[in-house]
Design an enzyme around this catalytic site. Structure first.
Site, PDB file in Angstrom:
ATOM      1  N   ALA A 170       1.008  -1.254   0.018  1.00  0.00           N
ATOM      2  CA  ALA A 170       0.095   0.075  -0.051  1.00  0.00           C
ATOM      3  C   ALA A 170       0.960   1.260  -0.019  1.00  0.00           C
ATOM      4  CB  ALA A 170      -1.024  -0.033   1.125  1.00  0.00           C
ATOM      5  N   GLU A 220       4.052  -5.552   6.954  1.00  0.00           N
ATOM      6  CA  GLU A 220       3.259  -4.634   7.549  1.00  0.00           C
ATOM      7  C   GLU A 220       3.572  -4.331   9.243  1.00  0.00           C
ATOM      8  OE1 GLU A 220       2.317  -6.601   5.480  1.00  0.00           O
ATOM      9  OE2 GLU A 220       0.743  -5.706   4.034  1.00  0.00           O
ATOM     10  N   GLY A 270       0.827  -5.156   0.454  1.00  0.00           N
ATOM     11  CA  GLY A 270      -0.385  -5.483  -0.264  1.00  0.00           C
ATOM     12  C   GLY A 270      -0.051  -5.717  -1.782  1.00  0.00           C
ATOM     13  N   GLU A 316      -0.161  -9.352  -1.338  1.00  0.00           N
ATOM     14  CA  GLU A 316      -1.565  -9.533  -1.290  1.00  0.00           C
ATOM     15  C   GLU A 316      -2.332  -9.668  -2.653  1.00  0.00           C
ATOM     16  OE1 GLU A 316      -1.926  -6.814   2.014  1.00  0.00           O
ATOM     17  OE2 GLU A 316      -3.205  -8.458   3.035  1.00  0.00           O
TER      18      GLU A 316
END
Ligand code: 3H9
Length: 701
Positions: free
Chosen positions: A63, A126, A103, A106
């Site tokens: 992210a 994270e 992310g 992911e």
């Protein structure tokens, strides 16, 4: 919107290429581009499969961290992107060209298959930012590789290289040739096979195997308690893994994860950790050092001194693949130093973290020598002898005469005057400080000290070398103790005064431990050895400083610290647990009595302030004097060099969170009560409070 995704059709396969340099975070434009690209590919009957890849050096770095805490971002949300991918009836292949973190991994886990370049690392870091994988990672990874392996990846946040990722089953293939071509062929293979698409959400084999095995999660819980004390995010990660293991309903697991993610996002630890992430990167940006400077090319290193520091620094060079000569006058010392290096590496090999072949390669890069002149062809020389200005000057005189023109000349002093050292050479412009922290091969921090005459090229070359050696480098001005050690003096002094005022070492250590440091000042002093300072003071006829009286009293009784089982504490043989000892406490009581120090009771908060606020006040002085460039630099130094808990963001960030007006009021009160110079409020601190500003506002420009 920031970032974009290029769409092209290669025959019957849609290729989506993420373009958000340098590392392709999932900024608004990337999320929207992925959503639109998948949508377009699904709507196009001529397209049978989809490949997602990244341009530049990363697949996706996760992210966009800079969006956290900012106003709601435009574009599709990541969850919307993953939903449309999850529903795709056409196979989606992740072609992982480079780093796939957070992310980014992911997104890849939401693809049906993953093929990676051999050099591409994957990971879910994270936790290092006070977050958890909030885009399905906590639910998909355990389903893919089992709870224990997934927990290891999520709780350490460490990257996994492509070959072990393949072994673990995180990726399905490693490309042997052109990644994109192979990914497109992979997609076609899946289409032709007409097998049902594999979706991790539907896999439950690994989860079923883990269900009911409470030992796995208990082990994870114990690991958190041991390694991540006081941290919020790891506990939330564990809860999410528990849910993944014990719940069949994948979507309910996603909802649970999303709630925990929001809690992490709102937690102050997240803000502090992201502050550190950006502070570490900002520390590299030095006014006046432009990217086009002709850096000194470093292909060979030289080190003076084969002691603990010299040996550790030599390991840093060898680890980075740079040949390095290590000098000691004394052949026995030299042999001992090399032996220590060898046994350090051997320990890493025995723990399975380094292959024997890699160890042999590294050892071969370290060349011991007793001949000083041998050092002369180094592109950089780092002097790492003990802290004695005259000795260092002597060495630099000799280095000046042997080092080839254009070499970088650095001293590893931890606080002596770099200008005085540079002044004995005919080339002070080439001299700077490179202060490594012990053990140098482990600690991430490097203070680069700018001498009065150090040129931008000298400084930039030292910073670039730091980066190559895997260090977080911070520029500091040439003042006694530089940034880190100048500040730590105030911390130790207050701790030593408090024991004379009625707070026992164990109490102070407990407060500091609970705050998040690995150990308090007295356990630390015992570990380092009390006798070093005592002997040094004796050599100069003693000291008038009352804060050394207890240490001297302990040493007079033969209490030198952990090394002989007694110091501020006592230790059982073979055990490093500090245990209170009446004999040591008696020494403290006696010294306090002799000095007539009034006794009082302390709250934990008062103890904490007395220890931490000197760091803040001296840190503010360093900023005011220009010896530190940014408050974030100071935080970077403390987190990476002194074990300051990153989740409170470093001393300056911590002061901001307590409110600088409150901090100043306490500092003023301590100054009034003690008259101690450490507490003389810094002008900068006063100014910031007057203007209603904080340290972070200074860094924001
Ligand atoms: C996440 O993914 C949450 C999800 O689970 C759930 C969402 C719902 N964002 O380090 P470098 C910048 S959380 C924004 O010098 P390197 C960095 O600031 C995220 N910016 O390069 C720097 O900017 P500048 C999980 C980012 O090659 C520039 O890129 N992901 C991001 O040494 C170059 O960075 C992570 O925690 C980002 N995500 O290392 C990964 N990443 O040039 C964090 C980097 O202005 N990133 N920037 O100073 C890294 O670990 C390293 O940056 C990486 C590259 C290994 C990728």
């Amino acid at each position: 919107m920031k970032g974009t995704v290029h769409y092209e059709v290669c025959g019957d396969i849609a290729l989506l290429s993420i373009d958000n340099p340098p590392v392709n975070p999932l900024s608004s434009g990337v999320r929207q581009g992925l959503f639109d690209g998948v949508d377009q590919a699904l709507a196009d009957d001529a397209v049978t499969g989809i490949v997602i890849t990244g341009l530049h050096r990363a697949f996706i770095a996760g992210a966009d961290i800079s969006e956290f805490g900012a106003a709601a971002s435009e574009g599709a949300s990541l969850h919307e992107v993953l939903r449309i991918m999850d529903k795709s009836v056409k196979p989606i292949i992740a072609a992982i060209n480079g780093t796939a973190f957070g992310g980014g991994l992911e997104v890849a886990l939401c693809c049906n298959y993953r093929i990676a370049a051999p050099t591409a690392p994957v990971g879910l870091p994270e936790v290092k930012l006070g977050l958890l994988p909030g885009a399905g990672g906590t639910q998909r990874l355990p389903r893919l590789i089992g709870a224990k392996a997934a927990a290891g990846i999520m709780l350490t946040g460490d990257p996994v290289a492509a070959p072990p990722a393949l072994q673990m089953g995180i990726i399905d293939r490693i490309a042997e040739g052109d990644l994109i071509e192979e990914a497109i062929d992979y997609a076609r293979e899946i289409v032709v096979s007409a097998n049902p698409l594999r979706r991790i959400r539907d896999m439950d084999e690994k989860i079923r195997a883990d269900r009911g095995d409470s030992a796995i999660l208990a082990e994870v819980g114990a690991q958190i308690e041991k390694n991540q004390r006081g941290r919020f995010a790891p506990v939330q990660i564990l809860k999410c893994i528990e849910t993944a293991v014990n719940t069949d309903d994948f979507d309910a697991g996603l909802d649970f994860e999303r709630e925990r993610f929001s809690e992490c996002l709102a937690d102050p630890q997240r803000e502090a950790l992201i502050h550190i992430f950006f502070a570490e990167r900002a520390a590299n940006k030095i006014p006046g050092l432009t990217k086009d400077l002709p850096l000194i090319e470093i292909n060979k290193g030289s080190i003076v001194g084969a002691g603990t520091m010299g040996g550790g620094i030599a390991m840093c060079f060898a680890n980075a693949g740079i040949p390095v000569k290590v000098h000691d006058n004394d052949a026995d010392n030299l042999a001992r130093g090399i032996k220590v290096i060898e046994s350090n590496y051997a320990r890493t090999v025995s723990r399975g973290r380094l292959s024997q072949a890699a160890m042999d390669e590294r050892m071969a890069l370290i060349i011991p020598t007793v001949n000083f002149d041998d050092l002369g062809d180094g592109d950089v020389v780092i002097e790492a002898v003990y802290e004695n200005l005259d000795l260092k000057k002597e060495i630099f005189k000799r280095l000046d005469s042997i080092m080839k023109p254009g070499s970088l000349l650095a001293t590893n002093t931890s606080g002596l005057d770099v200008d005085a050292i540079a002044a004995v050479t005919s080339r002070p412009a080439d001299v700077c400080g490179m202060h490594f922290f012990s053990p140098a091969n482990v600690m991430r921090l490097l203070e680069v000290i700018k001498g009065e005459k150090s040129t931008p090229v000298t400084l930039a070359s030292a910073m670039a070398l730091g980066k190559r050696l895997g260090k977080v480098s911070v520029v500091a001005g040439n003042c006694p103790g530089f940034i880190g050690n100048r500040m730590i003096g105030g911390y130790g002094r207050q701790a030593n005064l408090m024991i004379l005022e009625g707070a026992m070492p164990s109490r102070i250590d407990e407060v500091i431990y609970n705050f998040g440091l690995a150990m308090g000042p007295f356990a630390m002093a015992d570990m380092v050895g009390l006798d070093l300072g005592w002997r040094a003071r004796k050599m100069v006829g003693g000291s008038n400083d009352i804060t050394t009286r207890v240490t001297d009293g302990l040493c007079d009784l033969g209490r030198y610290g952990q090394k002989n089982g007694k110091g501020f504490y006592r230790y059982e043989p073979g055990d490093r647990t500090p245990l209170p000892d009446p004999e040591a406490d008696e020494v403290i009581r006696k010294v306090a009595e002799e000095l007539g120090r009034p006794q009082k009771s302390f709250s934990d908060d008062e103890i904490l302030k007395r220890c931490i606020y000197p760091l803040v006040n001296i840190g503010a002085m360093l900023l005011d004097e220009g010896h530190a460039l940014r408050a974030g630099d100071i935080d970077t130094v403390y987190v990476n060099g002194y074990g300051f808990p990153a989740h409170v963001g470093g001393p300056m960030w911590y002061a901001d969170t307590r409110g600088l007006d409150n901090v100043l009021a306490d500092i003023e009160r301590f100054y009034e009560e003690s008259g101690d110079d450490v507490w003389k409020p810094s002008n900068l601190l006063r100014k910031l409070v007057r203007e209603g500003r904080n340290f972070a506002s200074l860094d924001a420009g």
